[in-house]
Design a protein around this motif. Sequence first.
Motif, PDB file in Angstrom:
ATOM      1  N   GLY A  11       4.546 -28.464 -41.479  1.00  0.00           N
ATOM      2  CA  GLY A  11       3.262 -28.671 -40.808  1.00  0.00           C
ATOM      3  C   GLY A  11       2.376 -29.693 -41.487  1.00  0.00           C
ATOM      4  O   GLY A  11       1.247 -29.911 -41.063  1.00  0.00           O
ATOM      5  N   LEU A  46       0.962 -32.432 -39.244  1.00  0.00           N
ATOM      6  CA  LEU A  46      -0.144 -31.968 -38.402  1.00  0.00           C
ATOM      7  C   LEU A  46      -1.425 -31.866 -39.210  1.00  0.00           C
ATOM      8  O   LEU A  46      -2.515 -32.180 -38.712  1.00  0.00           O
ATOM      9  CB  LEU A  46       0.199 -30.625 -37.768  1.00  0.00           C
ATOM     10  CG  LEU A  46       1.352 -30.631 -36.765  1.00  0.00           C
ATOM     11  CD1 LEU A  46       1.707 -29.212 -36.348  1.00  0.00           C
ATOM     12  CD2 LEU A  46       1.011 -31.482 -35.563  1.00  0.00           C
ATOM     13  N   TYR A  92      -5.775 -29.979 -33.758  1.00  0.00           N
ATOM     14  CA  TYR A  92      -4.695 -30.036 -34.744  1.00  0.00           C
ATOM     15  C   TYR A  92      -4.881 -29.021 -35.870  1.00  0.00           C
ATOM     16  O   TYR A  92      -3.910 -28.471 -36.377  1.00  0.00           O
ATOM     17  CB  TYR A  92      -4.561 -31.449 -35.309  1.00  0.00           C
ATOM     18  CG  TYR A  92      -3.889 -32.380 -34.337  1.00  0.00           C
ATOM     19  CD1 TYR A  92      -2.505 -32.435 -34.248  1.00  0.00           C
ATOM     20  CD2 TYR A  92      -4.630 -33.176 -33.480  1.00  0.00           C
ATOM     21  CE1 TYR A  92      -1.878 -33.260 -33.337  1.00  0.00           C
ATOM     22  CE2 TYR A  92      -4.013 -34.005 -32.566  1.00  0.00           C
ATOM     23  CZ  TYR A  92      -2.640 -34.041 -32.494  1.00  0.00           C
ATOM     24  OH  TYR A  92      -2.017 -34.852 -31.592  1.00  0.00           O
ATOM     25  N   LYS A  99      -3.385 -25.651 -35.253  1.00  0.00           N
ATOM     26  CA  LYS A  99      -1.926 -25.564 -35.332  1.00  0.00           C
ATOM     27  C   LYS A  99      -1.441 -25.232 -36.744  1.00  0.00           C
ATOM     28  O   LYS A  99      -0.335 -24.737 -36.917  1.00  0.00           O
ATOM     29  CB  LYS A  99      -1.287 -26.874 -34.860  1.00  0.00           C
ATOM     30  CG  LYS A  99      -1.529 -27.128 -33.385  1.00  0.00           C
ATOM     31  CD  LYS A  99      -0.903 -28.411 -32.929  1.00  0.00           C
ATOM     32  CE  LYS A  99      -1.197 -28.620 -31.451  1.00  0.00           C
ATOM     33  NZ  LYS A  99      -0.469 -29.752 -30.899  1.00  0.00           N
TER      34      LYS A  99
END
Length: 52
Positions: free
Chosen positions: A7, A10, A29, A32
């Motif tokens: 991740g 992101l 974002y 997430k």
Amino acid sequence: MSYKPKGANLLYIALLYEERGDKVNFEKYRKKVPNLYREWKLGLDNEMIPID
């Protein structure tokens, strides 16, 4: 080889939007990867990796 948490891309996108002042895309974002963002804000974004 460098370590990059799952991740991370992101997170980098979220941080870019945060820097630009784009709150809508930043939140999109950040949501997430909330744990990764929180760790980054707290300065806990490093992990000890043993070298053999």
